[in-house]
Design an enzyme around this catalytic site. Structure first.
Site, PDB file in Angstrom:
ATOM      1  N   LEU A   1       8.187   3.505   9.451  1.00 11.11           N
ATOM      2  CA  LEU A   1       7.270   4.605   9.415  1.00 11.11           C
ATOM      3  C   LEU A   1       5.992   4.250   9.908  1.00 11.11           C
ATOM      4  O   LEU A   1       5.284   5.308  10.543  1.00 11.11           O
ATOM      5  CB  LEU A   1       7.140   4.906   7.824  1.00 11.11           C
TER       6      LEU A   1
ATOM      7  N   GLY B   1       0.278  -1.481  10.279  1.00  4.46           N
ATOM      8  CA  GLY B   1      -1.073  -1.466  10.241  1.00  4.46           C
ATOM      9  C   GLY B   1      -1.794  -2.956   9.887  1.00  4.46           C
ATOM     10  O   GLY B   1      -0.760  -3.939  10.464  1.00  4.46           O
ATOM     11  N   GLY B   2      -2.826  -2.954   9.983  1.00  5.66           N
ATOM     12  CA  GLY B   2      -3.459  -4.534   9.702  1.00  5.66           C
ATOM     13  C   GLY B   2      -2.818  -5.105   8.412  1.00  5.66           C
ATOM     14  O   GLY B   2      -2.749  -6.287   8.496  1.00  5.66           O
TER      15      GLY B   2
ATOM     16  N   LYS C   1       6.560  -1.408   1.707  1.00  6.39           N
ATOM     17  CA  LYS C   1       5.525  -2.105   2.642  1.00  6.39           C
ATOM     18  C   LYS C   1       5.918  -3.756   2.830  1.00  6.39           C
ATOM     19  O   LYS C   1       5.946  -4.496   1.804  1.00  6.39           O
ATOM     20  CB  LYS C   1       4.323  -2.105   2.282  1.00  6.39           C
TER      21      LYS C   1
ATOM     22  N   ASP D   1     -12.200   1.858   1.324  1.00 10.26           N
ATOM     23  CA  ASP D   1     -11.556   2.201   2.652  1.00 10.26           C
ATOM     24  C   ASP D   1     -11.189   3.689   2.945  1.00 10.26           C
ATOM     25  O   ASP D   1      -9.837   3.783   3.150  1.00 10.26           O
ATOM     26  CB  ASP D   1     -10.438   1.120   3.103  1.00 10.26           C
TER      27      ASP D   1
END
Length: 726
Positions: A404, A407-408, A426, A521
Site C-alpha cells: 500500500l 515510508g521511513g 506494517k 508528526d
C-alpha cells in the site's frame, strides 16, 4: 561397519538442509555472459543482461557497459553508457546494480562546485532503490532538500554546536546520523530523477563546506546485504573532502518493451524462475520481468543454462543417493535407527524454530511489551498477538502487489484475515531499535476514537516486527488534496468536516485520553481517509504519553519540513501547542490547496505557513485561498477558519489556542455552514426569485468575521455559534 556408514550419511543429509543459500558472489564461477561476448572490464565481471560492445551482448541499450579509463586509475572501469555512471558491483539475485553517484558539495574549496546536482535516469529500467539507499546531508546548520519533478519529496536538518564540520572526534559508527553534523531521510518510491539542494537555517546561503548525497545503506550500516562488510564507509566525515561520487543502489528490471522489440528472450529452463515485476511502476502494474535461480543453484538466471547446481547441493544429492543404496541393504534395525534419527532431527528443528521465535520476540521488544501489558499501559482486550503464519497467509507471503505504501518506518501491505476482514500490515524497518514500534503499539491500544486509526494487534516472532491495523481504503489527505479526483472533488464542506474531525481527535489526545498524548508528526500524509472519506489520524511512532503534570517534552528535534513548530525547533521543547502549530499548517493546506513546501524556481522553496501569515497580515487572504473554496464557501466562514489557522501558526506557542478551543470554534463554523446550506436549499425550492449573495469582491478581509471565545446566537435559536467582528 555398514550401520556406521549409514548413520554418517544420514547425519550429513540432516545437516546440509540448514546451510544458508548461496550468495551472488558465486556468479563469477558460472556462465555469466552470452557466448562469444567479452565479460570482463578491468577486475570486474559483467553479467548479462549487462554487456559490452556488440548489441547481442546486452539486452538493451540501457544495459550497455562502456569499459574506459578515468584520470585517477590505470585500470579500466565499467560505466553504464546510457547514464554515464560508474558501476561498482552487480547483484543479479537482488535486481540491483551499485553505481557511483555525484555528491552535491557547495562551498567546498577543493572542488569549488556550487552547482545543484541534477540526476535523471531517463525513464529507463532503473530507479534509485528505496530499501537500499538513504539521503544524507552533512554540514553545519543546514536544510537539505531532495526534489523530484518539481516537488520537494524529502529533506532533513543538520545542526552543529561548534560550527566546525571537520571535528575529528565525530564518528558515524558511534554517533549515528541523527541531526548533529549529519542527518538522513528515506527516499520516496520510484525515484528516477532528482536534484539535491542545501540552504542555511538563517538564510539561503551556505557558509561552510557541506554535502548532500544519496548513499547506499551498505556503506552506512552493516545490514547483511554483503556479509564481508563489517565497517563503516564514512567513519569520519573528513573522507568526504576527497570524494566527488558516493556508492548508490539502482533497482532494475527487463522492461516489457525490451522483450517485445528485441530478439532477446528470457530463459525457460527448469533451474531459473522469471516473474512479473513492478520496479518502475507508480501504479502497481506489471512493467517488466526479473529472474532468479532456484534454491540450490547459482549463476546467471538471465541466460539459458546459466543456473548450475552448486557443489554443496550436488554433494548433498550424491550422498543422499549413496545413503539410499546402503539403507536398502541394511537391516531392519538400521531402518528403525534412521527413523529415530529423523524424528530426533524433526524435534531439534522444532526446538530451533521455537528458540528463533523467542529470540526475535525478545529483540523486538516482547519483554518490554509484556511489562507494559502487566502495568496496564496496553489494552489487551482490543489487541491480538498474530502468528507469522497468519500474516503470511493474509498478505500472500508479503507479495509486492499487496504494498500500500512505503515510508521511513517501514512498508505497509494490504491483507485479508481468515475471517474475511481486510487489514493493513506494517513491516517495520527498525534496524535493531524497537522503541517506535513498541511506542506506537502501546499508544494506539489505549486510544478509542473514531478519527484515530485502530490497531488490531502485532506479531513479534519475526526478524522484523509487524503491526496490524484496520484497513483505510482511500489513501491519505495529501494525495487526495493535491491530486484531486474530479469524480469525488474536495468540496468546502468536506474540507471543513475533515479539519473539524481531526481537531477533535487531537483534542481527545491532549485532554480526554487517560494521559495526555502528543502526536508529534501531524501532517496531511498522516491523515487517512476511510470508505466515506472520514479522516483517521495515523502514524504514532514518535508520539509520546505525557504525565498530567508535565508542561513539555524535551527531545531531539524530529518532524517534517513545513509542519515543524519553529519554537520547538529552536528550544527542543515539544508542547501540546507544537501539535497545534502543525494542525494550523494542515488547516492552511485545506484552505489553499497548496503544499507545505513548494518549489518557486531556481532552487528556492516557499513555506506555506510563512506565506499564509504574510497574506493575512497584508490583507491578501483571497489571493491564496483555493478557487473551489472561494466559489463554494461563505466568505465569513472561510475568513473565520483562516483567522483560526493564523492563530494556530503564531510563532509564540503561548499565544496559540488549545485544541479544545480550535475544535469548538470549527464545530461552530461547521454548524453555521450546515444551517446556511439547509436554508439555501429551502430558499431555492420555495423562493426561486430571491436575490443572490453579494459577490466576493464586495467584501474586505479587514471587516470579516473571526472566531473568538464569546458566544452569540443567530436569529434561529436552535443554532448557536461563536463569532465576533474582527
Amino acid at each position: 561397519m555398514i550401520l556406521q556408514f549409514t548413520i554418517f550419511h544420514i547425519i550429513l543429509a540432516l545437516i546440509f538442509p540448514i546451510f544458508p543459500p548461496l550468495t551472488s558472489a558465486q556468479q563469477e564461477d558460472g556462465i555469466i555472459a552470452q557466448q562469444g561476448c567479452n565479460s570482463t572490464c578491468g577486475t570486474m565481471s559483467i553479467p548479462f543482461p549487462f554487456g559490452m560492445k556488440e548489441p547481442r551482448c546486452y539486452a538493451d541499450k540501457w544495459f550497455e557497459i562502456e569499459c574506459k579509463l578515468d584520470n585517477n586509475s590505470q585500470n579500466p572501469k565499467p560505466y553504464l553508457k546510457s547514464l554515464n555512471l560508474e558501476v561498482n558491483n552487480f547483484y543479479l539475485d537482488l535486481g540491483l546494480v551499485e553505481i557511483m553517484n555525484p555528491i552535491h558539495r557547495p562551498n567546498c574549496r577543493k572542488y569549488n562546485n556550487n552547482k545543484t546536482v541534477i540526476i535523471n535516469l531517463g525513464g529507463g529500467p532503473f530507479i534509485y532503490s528505496q530499501d537500499y539507499n538513504k539521503f544524507l546531508a552533512v554540514g553545519c546548520n543546514n536544510l537539505a532538500f531532495i526534489q523530484s519533478s518539481g516537488n520537494m519529496v524529502g529533506g532533513c536538518v543538520s545542526i552543529c554546536d561548534d560550527n566546525n564540520i571537520n571535528s575529528n572526534y565525530f564518528n558515524l559508527s558511534s554517533d549515528g546520523c541523527n541531526g548533529r553534523y549529519c542527518c538522513e531521510t528515506s527516499l520516496p518510491m520510484h525515484l528516477s530523477e532528482y536534484n539535491a539542494t542545501l540552504q542555511g537555517l538563517r538564510g539561503p546561503n551556505i557558509s561552510e563546506c557541506s554535502y548532500a548525497l544519496i548513499l547506499s545503506r551498505r556503506w552506512v550500516y552493516f545490514d547483511g546485504l554483503s556479509s564481508y562488510l563489517s565497517t563503516y564507509y564514512l567513519e569520519n566525515f573528513n573522507k568526504l573532502e576527497d570524494m566527488e561520487y558516493a556508492p548508490a543502489m539502482l533497482e532494475w528490471e527487463i522492461l516489457n518493451d525490451m522483450l517485445i522489440n528485441s530478439t532477446f528472450q528470457l530463459p525457460s529452463d527448469s533451474y531459473s524462475n522469471c516473474y512479473d515485476s513492478q520496479v518502475t511502476s507508480i501504479n502497481n502494474r506489471n512493467t517488466g520481468r526479473q529472474c532468479q535461480c532456484f534454491s540450490g543453484y547459482f549463476g546467471n538466471p538471465y541466460i539459458a543454462g546459466g543456473c548450475t547446481e552448486s557443489e554443496v547441493f550436488n554433494n548433498k544429492n550424491n550422498r543422499s543417493k549413496k545413503s539410499a543404496i546402503v539403507g536398502v541393504s541394511s537391516s531392519l534395525g538400521s531402518i528403525g535407527f534412521m527413523i529415530g534419527l529423523w524424528l530426533l532431527h524433526k524435534d531439534m528443528k522444532k526446538r530451533m524454530i521455537k528458540k528463533r521465535k523467542e529470540k526475535f520476540f525478545k529483540r523486538n521488544g516482547g519483554l518490554l511489551l509484556k511489562q507494559r501489558m502487566s502495568s496496564g499501559e496496553v489494552n489487551i482486550d482490543r489487541t491480538t498477538l498474530f502468528t507469522l503464519k497468519d500474516l503470511k497467509k493474509a498478505t500472500d507471503n508479503f507479495n509486492k502487489n499487496r504494498v500500500l505504501g512505503k515510508g521511513g518506518q517501514g512498508t505497509v501491505y494490504k491483507g485479508m484475515l481468515v475471517d474475511g476482514k481486510i487489514v493493513a500490515v506494517k513491516k517495520f524497518k527498525v534496524e535493531g531499535k524497537v522503541e517506535e514500534f513498541i511506542n506506537e503499539f502501546v499508544i494506539l491500544s489505549q486510544i478509542n476514537n473514531r478519527n484515530v486509526v485502530k490497531i488490531l494487534g502485532c506479531c513479534l516472532e519475526t526478524e522484523i516486527p509487524l503491526l496490524v491495523y484496520e484497513f483505510i481504503p482511500n489513501g491519505d489527505l495529501f494525495q487526495y488534496l493535491h491530486d484531486q479526483n474530479e469524480d469525488i472533488p474536495m468540496t468546502w464542506d468536506m474540507r471543513l468536516r475533515i479539519g473539524t474531525e481531526i481537531a477533535g481527535a487531537l483534542f481527545y489526545l491532549h485532554s480526554i485520553a487517560s494521559q495526555p498524548i502528543y502526536h508529534r508528526d501531524i501532517k496531511s500524509t498522516n491523515i487517512l481517509l476511510d470508505e466515506k472519506y472520514r479522516p483517521k489520524l495515523a502514524d504514532f511512532g514518535v508520539s509520546r504519553i505525557i504525565s498530567i503534570e508535565a508542561t513539555h517534552l524535551t527531545t531531539v528535534v524530529q518532524g517534517t519540513f513545513g509542519y515543524l513548530d519553529p519554537e520547538y525547533f529552536h528550544t527542543s521543547q515539544f508542547t501540546e501547542k507544537s501539535d497545534v502549530y502543525s494542525f494550523g499548517v494542515v488547516l492552511a493546506e485545506l484552505l489553499t490547496g497548496k503544499k507545505p513546501i513548494s518549489a518557486i524556481g531556481s532552487g528556492e522553496y516557499q513555506n506555506l505557513a510563512s506565506y499564509f501569515i504574510q497574506c493575512i497580515e497584508e490583507d491578501m487572504l483571497f489571493d491564496i485561498i483555493d478557487k473551489r473554496v472561494t466559489k463554494e464557501g461563505e466568505k465569513e466562514h472561510v475568513v473565520a477558519v483562516a483567522n483560526l489557522a493564523y492563530r494556530c501558526l503564531e510563532l509564540n506557542g503561548r499565544k496559540r489556542p488549545t485544541m479544545k478551543e480550535v475544535t469548538l470554534k470549527l464545530e461552530g463554523i461547521r454548524g453555521l455552514n450546515k444551517k446556511l446550506s439547509a436554508q439555501q436549499n429551502h430558499e431555492e425550492i420555495e423562493l426561486p426569485e430571491i436575490e443572490e449573495h453579494q459577490p466576493w469582491d464586495e467584501f474586505s478581509t479587514s471587516s470579516s468575521l473571526q472566531i473568538v471565545d464569546s458566544q452569540t446566537y443567530s436569529t434561529d435559536s436552535e443554532v448557536m455559534h461563536i463569532i465576533e467582528l474582527k
